[in-house]
Design a protein around this motif. Sequence first.
Motif, PDB file in Angstrom:
ATOM      1  N   MET A  67       0.841  -1.183   0.000  1.00  0.00           N
ATOM      2  CA  MET A  67       0.000   0.000   0.000  1.00  0.00           C
ATOM      3  C   MET A  67       0.885   1.246   0.000  1.00  0.00           C
ATOM      4  O   MET A  67       1.884   1.303   0.690  1.00  0.00           O
ATOM      5  CB  MET A  67      -0.902  -0.002   1.220  1.00  0.00           C
ATOM      6  CG  MET A  67      -1.686   1.269   1.351  1.00  0.00           C
ATOM      7  SD  MET A  67      -2.619   1.454   2.869  1.00  0.00           S
ATOM      8  CE  MET A  67      -1.378   1.263   4.101  1.00  0.00           C
ATOM      9  N   LEU A  68       0.473   2.214  -0.784  1.00  0.00           N
ATOM     10  CA  LEU A  68       1.169   3.485  -0.897  1.00  0.00           C
ATOM     11  C   LEU A  68       0.239   4.589  -0.419  1.00  0.00           C
ATOM     12  O   LEU A  68      -0.949   4.590  -0.776  1.00  0.00           O
ATOM     13  CB  LEU A  68       1.554   3.715  -2.365  1.00  0.00           C
ATOM     14  CG  LEU A  68       2.078   5.093  -2.746  1.00  0.00           C
ATOM     15  CD1 LEU A  68       3.451   5.328  -2.121  1.00  0.00           C
ATOM     16  CD2 LEU A  68       2.144   5.222  -4.258  1.00  0.00           C
ATOM     17  N   ILE A  69       0.754   5.515   0.370  1.00  0.00           N
ATOM     18  CA  ILE A  69      -0.024   6.689   0.789  1.00  0.00           C
ATOM     19  C   ILE A  69       0.707   7.913   0.263  1.00  0.00           C
ATOM     20  O   ILE A  69       1.899   8.080   0.501  1.00  0.00           O
ATOM     21  CB  ILE A  69      -0.144   6.766   2.317  1.00  0.00           C
ATOM     22  CG1 ILE A  69      -0.779   5.500   2.821  1.00  0.00           C
ATOM     23  CG2 ILE A  69      -0.851   8.042   2.731  1.00  0.00           C
ATOM     24  CD1 ILE A  69      -1.888   5.592   3.764  1.00  0.00           C
ATOM     25  N   ARG A  70      -0.046   8.750  -0.471  1.00  0.00           N
ATOM     26  CA  ARG A  70       0.551   9.952  -1.056  1.00  0.00           C
ATOM     27  C   ARG A  70      -0.542  10.980  -1.316  1.00  0.00           C
ATOM     28  O   ARG A  70      -1.738  10.658  -1.280  1.00  0.00           O
ATOM     29  CB  ARG A  70       1.281   9.601  -2.348  1.00  0.00           C
ATOM     30  CG  ARG A  70       0.372   9.052  -3.428  1.00  0.00           C
ATOM     31  CD  ARG A  70       1.102   9.036  -4.772  1.00  0.00           C
ATOM     32  NE  ARG A  70       0.342   8.385  -5.794  1.00  0.00           N
ATOM     33  CZ  ARG A  70      -0.753   8.865  -6.392  1.00  0.00           C
ATOM     34  NH1 ARG A  70      -1.251  10.011  -6.026  1.00  0.00           N
ATOM     35  NH2 ARG A  70      -1.362   8.184  -7.348  1.00  0.00           N
ATOM     36  N   PRO A  71      -0.138  12.219  -1.588  1.00  0.00           N
ATOM     37  CA  PRO A  71      -1.142  13.238  -1.903  1.00  0.00           C
ATOM     38  C   PRO A  71      -1.916  12.897  -3.183  1.00  0.00           C
ATOM     39  O   PRO A  71      -1.350  12.342  -4.130  1.00  0.00           O
ATOM     40  CB  PRO A  71      -0.316  14.515  -2.094  1.00  0.00           C
ATOM     41  CG  PRO A  71       0.946  14.276  -1.346  1.00  0.00           C
ATOM     42  CD  PRO A  71       1.207  12.795  -1.486  1.00  0.00           C
ATOM     43  N   LEU A  72      -3.168  13.227  -3.183  1.00  0.00           N
ATOM     44  CA  LEU A  72      -4.010  13.107  -4.377  1.00  0.00           C
ATOM     45  C   LEU A  72      -3.483  14.080  -5.423  1.00  0.00           C
ATOM     46  O   LEU A  72      -3.151  15.221  -5.103  1.00  0.00           O
ATOM     47  CB  LEU A  72      -5.452  13.461  -4.004  1.00  0.00           C
ATOM     48  CG  LEU A  72      -6.510  13.451  -5.103  1.00  0.00           C
ATOM     49  CD1 LEU A  72      -6.796  12.024  -5.541  1.00  0.00           C
ATOM     50  CD2 LEU A  72      -7.787  14.114  -4.613  1.00  0.00           C
ATOM     51  N   ASN A  73      -3.398  13.634  -6.673  1.00  0.00           N
ATOM     52  CA  ASN A  73      -2.966  14.541  -7.733  1.00  0.00           C
ATOM     53  C   ASN A  73      -3.933  14.467  -8.912  1.00  0.00           C
ATOM     54  O   ASN A  73      -4.844  13.638  -8.932  1.00  0.00           O
ATOM     55  CB  ASN A  73      -1.513  14.261  -8.155  1.00  0.00           C
ATOM     56  CG  ASN A  73      -1.339  12.913  -8.811  1.00  0.00           C
ATOM     57  OD1 ASN A  73      -2.006  12.595  -9.786  1.00  0.00           O
ATOM     58  ND2 ASN A  73      -0.430  12.113  -8.277  1.00  0.00           N
ATOM     59  N   VAL A  74      -3.724  15.319  -9.881  1.00  0.00           N
ATOM     60  CA  VAL A  74      -4.649  15.454 -11.005  1.00  0.00           C
ATOM     61  C   VAL A  74      -4.797  14.145 -11.789  1.00  0.00           C
ATOM     62  O   VAL A  74      -5.861  13.866 -12.350  1.00  0.00           O
ATOM     63  CB  VAL A  74      -4.248  16.642 -11.903  1.00  0.00           C
ATOM     64  CG1 VAL A  74      -2.996  16.348 -12.686  1.00  0.00           C
ATOM     65  CG2 VAL A  74      -5.379  17.054 -12.813  1.00  0.00           C
ATOM     66  N   ASN A  75      -3.778  13.324 -11.815  1.00  0.00           N
ATOM     67  CA  ASN A  75      -3.864  12.050 -12.531  1.00  0.00           C
ATOM     68  C   ASN A  75      -4.746  11.024 -11.812  1.00  0.00           C
ATOM     69  O   ASN A  75      -5.094  10.000 -12.397  1.00  0.00           O
ATOM     70  CB  ASN A  75      -2.463  11.468 -12.741  1.00  0.00           C
ATOM     71  CG  ASN A  75      -1.605  12.360 -13.610  1.00  0.00           C
ATOM     72  OD1 ASN A  75      -2.084  12.954 -14.569  1.00  0.00           O
ATOM     73  ND2 ASN A  75      -0.339  12.476 -13.267  1.00  0.00           N
ATOM     74  N   ASP A  76      -5.098  11.299 -10.565  1.00  0.00           N
ATOM     75  CA  ASP A  76      -5.924  10.383  -9.765  1.00  0.00           C
ATOM     76  C   ASP A  76      -7.420  10.656  -9.877  1.00  0.00           C
ATOM     77  O   ASP A  76      -8.220   9.914  -9.314  1.00  0.00           O
ATOM     78  CB  ASP A  76      -5.573  10.515  -8.268  1.00  0.00           C
ATOM     79  CG  ASP A  76      -4.178  10.090  -7.936  1.00  0.00           C
ATOM     80  OD1 ASP A  76      -3.716   9.077  -8.490  1.00  0.00           O
ATOM     81  OD2 ASP A  76      -3.544  10.769  -7.095  1.00  0.00           O
TER      82      ASP A  76
END
Length: 165
Positions: A1-10
């Motif tokens: 599992m990866l946790i990261r900021p939401l970005n436009v590609n998401d």
Amino acid sequence: MLIRPLNVNDVDNWYAYLLKVAGQTSNISFSTADVKQRFRPDKMRGHLGNNDSNISFVAITDEKIVGLASISRRLLPRYLKRGELAISVDEDYWGQGIGSSLMAKVINYVQQNWQLSVIYLDVLTSNTRAIRLYEKFGFKISGDYPLLLTIDGHNQPGKLMYKQL
């Protein structure tokens, strides 16, 4: 599992996630109809990138979003030290530590970047699983809402919780 900021590609994956969790539980503040009406991907793309007032973190497994935590604050001087948190996890992934990982990420982010003094959140009184998670991270119940949400025509009570940083 990866946790990261939401970005436009998401954004398309984010929209599918919102539709899914809205259909799984009434413990969140929006329904499937609300998602379709208010959270359109084209609108969301324009809102991403202002990390001074709000930021969302996503938990990703198998290239799909399975959890989401969003924190926001008002950019008025008298409100800069307080934030409001919302968190959700795909029911298919409950019990795997995703909520805890998202909580830790958000708390660390706001301590490092926003220097908040307190985080607030609302939770349905009946959502004991979420209340236990919040308490695990040091949140305390500050008060009761006689009506937090109206779900299927029924008023549901809630709790206001906070964490001092």
